[in-house]
Design an enzyme around this catalytic site. Structure first.
Site, PDB file in Angstrom:
ATOM      1  N   TRP A 244      57.788  38.808  39.801  1.00  0.00           N
ATOM      2  CA  TRP A 244      57.893  38.047  41.041  1.00  0.00           C
ATOM      3  C   TRP A 244      57.770  36.536  40.818  1.00  0.00           C
ATOM      4  CZ3 TRP A 244      54.359  42.019  40.214  1.00  0.00           C
ATOM      5  CH2 TRP A 244      53.068  41.640  39.860  1.00  0.00           C
ATOM      6  N   ARG A 245      57.443  36.143  39.587  1.00  0.00           N
ATOM      7  CA  ARG A 245      57.413  34.716  39.283  1.00  0.00           C
ATOM      8  C   ARG A 245      58.756  34.204  38.785  1.00  0.00           C
ATOM      9  NH1 ARG A 245      51.462  34.157  36.332  1.00  0.00           N
ATOM     10  NH2 ARG A 245      50.256  34.278  38.274  1.00  0.00           N
TER      11      ARG A 245
ATOM     12  N   GLU B 112      53.089  39.825  47.115  1.00  0.00           N
ATOM     13  CA  GLU B 112      51.810  39.366  47.652  1.00  0.00           C
ATOM     14  C   GLU B 112      51.119  40.459  48.471  1.00  0.00           C
ATOM     15  OE1 GLU B 112      50.179  36.783  46.909  1.00  0.00           O
ATOM     16  OE2 GLU B 112      51.734  35.786  45.737  1.00  0.00           O
TER      17      GLU B 112
ATOM     18  N   CYS C 223      36.261  27.204  28.222  1.00  0.00           N
ATOM     19  CA  CYS C 223      36.832  26.761  29.490  1.00  0.00           C
ATOM     20  C   CYS C 223      37.254  25.296  29.420  1.00  0.00           C
ATOM     21  CB  CYS C 223      35.815  26.952  30.613  1.00  0.00           C
ATOM     22  SG  CYS C 223      36.414  26.362  32.211  1.00  0.00           S
TER      23      CYS C 223
ATOM     24  N   GLN D  28      44.107  43.456  47.606  1.00  0.00           N
ATOM     25  CA  GLN D  28      43.181  44.549  47.299  1.00  0.00           C
ATOM     26  C   GLN D  28      43.652  45.419  46.124  1.00  0.00           C
ATOM     27  OE1 GLN D  28      40.393  44.519  49.069  1.00  0.00           O
ATOM     28  NE2 GLN D  28      41.105  42.993  50.520  1.00  0.00           N
ATOM     29  N   THR D  29      44.563  44.890  45.307  1.00  0.00           N
ATOM     30  CA  THR D  29      45.117  45.672  44.194  1.00  0.00           C
ATOM     31  C   THR D  29      45.188  44.806  42.938  1.00  0.00           C
ATOM     32  OG1 THR D  29      46.489  46.943  45.747  1.00  0.00           O
ATOM     33  CG2 THR D  29      47.086  47.051  43.416  1.00  0.00           C
TER      34      THR D  29
ATOM     35  N   ASP E 187      42.973  32.227  47.700  1.00  0.00           N
ATOM     36  CA  ASP E 187      42.576  33.635  47.665  1.00  0.00           C
ATOM     37  C   ASP E 187      41.183  33.734  47.040  1.00  0.00           C
ATOM     38  OD1 ASP E 187      42.998  33.196  44.971  1.00  0.00           O
ATOM     39  OD2 ASP E 187      44.261  34.959  44.661  1.00  0.00           O
TER      40      ASP E 187
ATOM     41  N   CYS F 268      38.021  32.293  34.768  1.00  0.00           N
ATOM     42  CA  CYS F 268      36.823  32.123  35.598  1.00  0.00           C
ATOM     43  C   CYS F 268      36.597  33.400  36.406  1.00  0.00           C
ATOM     44  CB  CYS F 268      36.995  30.912  36.511  1.00  0.00           C
ATOM     45  SG  CYS F 268      35.457  30.363  37.294  1.00  0.00           S
TER      46      CYS F 268
ATOM     47  N   TYR G 252      46.753  33.270  53.937  1.00  0.00           N
ATOM     48  CA  TYR G 252      46.988  33.265  52.491  1.00  0.00           C
ATOM     49  C   TYR G 252      48.426  33.642  52.149  1.00  0.00           C
ATOM     50  CZ  TYR G 252      47.595  35.064  47.868  1.00  0.00           C
ATOM     51  OH  TYR G 252      48.133  35.305  46.628  1.00  0.00           O
TER      52      TYR G 252
ATOM     53  N   GLY H 116      46.719  52.613  48.575  1.00  0.00           N
ATOM     54  CA  GLY H 116      45.705  52.485  49.609  1.00  0.00           C
ATOM     55  C   GLY H 116      46.050  51.415  50.626  1.00  0.00           C
TER      56      GLY H 116
END
Length: 352
Positions: A21-22, A34, A197, A39-40, A133, A187, A115, A78
């Protein structure tokens, strides 16, 4: 000295994930990705996205599909309201003649929140809108040392304002992808890789030894425990299912006959229930056995504790009522919850 955004984009160019999707500016495909990734985890959502796009490559194909088929392609992800809203919104898009091109129009589609609208605008149309997000909240709250809980009005406001200030407006899509990937890969919630980092020198949480405490949340969700007793009823080569139509979990998915109780009950208590007698009094039961007891199925705000019994009845029995009588060989055609799918795997495997 490089800015926050420049550091993240530099990190992204080295560490970014190769995701289909990018590679597109098609707002429909970005929208699908998206919604799937809500939740996945990406690792799980990747294959679902590929299959979904192969079957429904555009809004028209999705809009014209039957809802049962859409839910079948969603099975296992779900949060099935996401699929229903996608289906409904795709019809709205087709009715208006094309995918909307403004934030307000996109935000007005069924199932799209702030979002998702921001993500589509940024990734499809390169609009200078910050995408916020869970990953972004974590990165910003740690880097800026924000101790206000992020699930409060004030906390969300602080994060949103800072997200807009940090946005690289000349390259919003790449920046937004960068900060989201940074939160997902670098992160991370537990044991982030602070030692390597690139933001270490300017990170307030690291400097104040607050990394494991940020971001903060004030509210804990109220968890409801529910107790389901399912019956896989065999009548020769047939079984029985019904579509859930109430405004409850798994709406429009199919399931076996069900009795819900407020607690775990014994078999003796089960046999005495009026609902049990209503199901089986007219059936000639040949065998009745427990398949699995107290399977714990965790949802966002509910925990389902489920028992499954296998009941074999005489083929001439009076069982059915509002249930569909389905050949066992056709079970794969029906969209079911992951819990029911788990039980099917046990029951059907035992036949082999």
């Amino acid at each position: 000295m490089r800015t926050f955004g420049e550091i993240l984009i530099g990190w992204y160019e080295v560490n970014k994930r190769d995701l289909p999707w990018r590679e597109t500016k098609d707002p429909y495909k970005i929208w699908i990705s998206e919604i799937i990734l809500q939740q996945t985890r990406v690792a799980q959502g990747y294959d679902y996205y590929v299959r979904f796009i192969e079957r429904f490559p555009d809004c028209k194909t999705l809009a014209e599909a039957d809802e049962d088929e859409v839910l079948k392609y969603w099975q296992g992800l779900g949060y099935y309201s996401r699929a229903r809203y996608l289906h409904e919104a795709s019809r709205s898009v087709c009715e208006r003649g094309g995918f909307p091109v403004t934030y307000e129009e996109i935000r007005a589609l069924k199932g799209i929140g702030d979002y998702t609208a921001s993500a589509i605008c940024s990734f499809a149309y390169d609009m200078p809108i910050a995408v916020v997000d869970g990953n972004v909240c974590r990165v910003i709250s740690r880097w800026a040392g924000i101790e206000e809980p992020i699930d409060t009005v004030e906390g969300r406001k602080i994060i949103s304002v800072l997200a807009e200030e940090l946005l690289v407006k000349s390259d919003p899509a790449r920046y937004n992808q960068a900060i989201m990937d940074f939160g997902a890969l670098q992160c991370v919630p537990s044991s982030p890789r602070c030692d390597v980092c690139p933001l270490l020198e300017t990170c307030a949480a690291y400097r104040k030894k607050l990394v494991k405490f940020l971001p903060k949340k004030r509210h804990k969700p109220n968890i409801t425990h529910r107790y389901f007793i399912y019956f896989y009823v065999r009548s020769g080569e047939y079984t029985f299912m019904k579509k859930r139509t109430d405004k409850d979990i798994w709406r429009n998915l199919y399931e076996c006959p069900l009795i819900e109780q407020g607690r775990d009950i014994s078999e003796e208590e089960l046999f005495a229930l009026p609902e049990f007698r209503q199901l089986f009094d007219d059936a000639h039961v040949k065998s009745f056995c427990l398949v699995e007891k107290q399977v714990k199925h965790v949802l966002s705000h509910q925990v389902i504790h489920a028992d499954m019994y296998e009941v074999v009845i005489d083929e001439c029995s009076g069982f059915g009522g509002s249930f569909l009588r389905i050949p066992e060989t056709d079970l794969h055609k029906f969209s079911v919850s992951r819990l029911i799918s788990h039980f099917f795997s046990l029951l059907l495997k035992s036949d082999n």
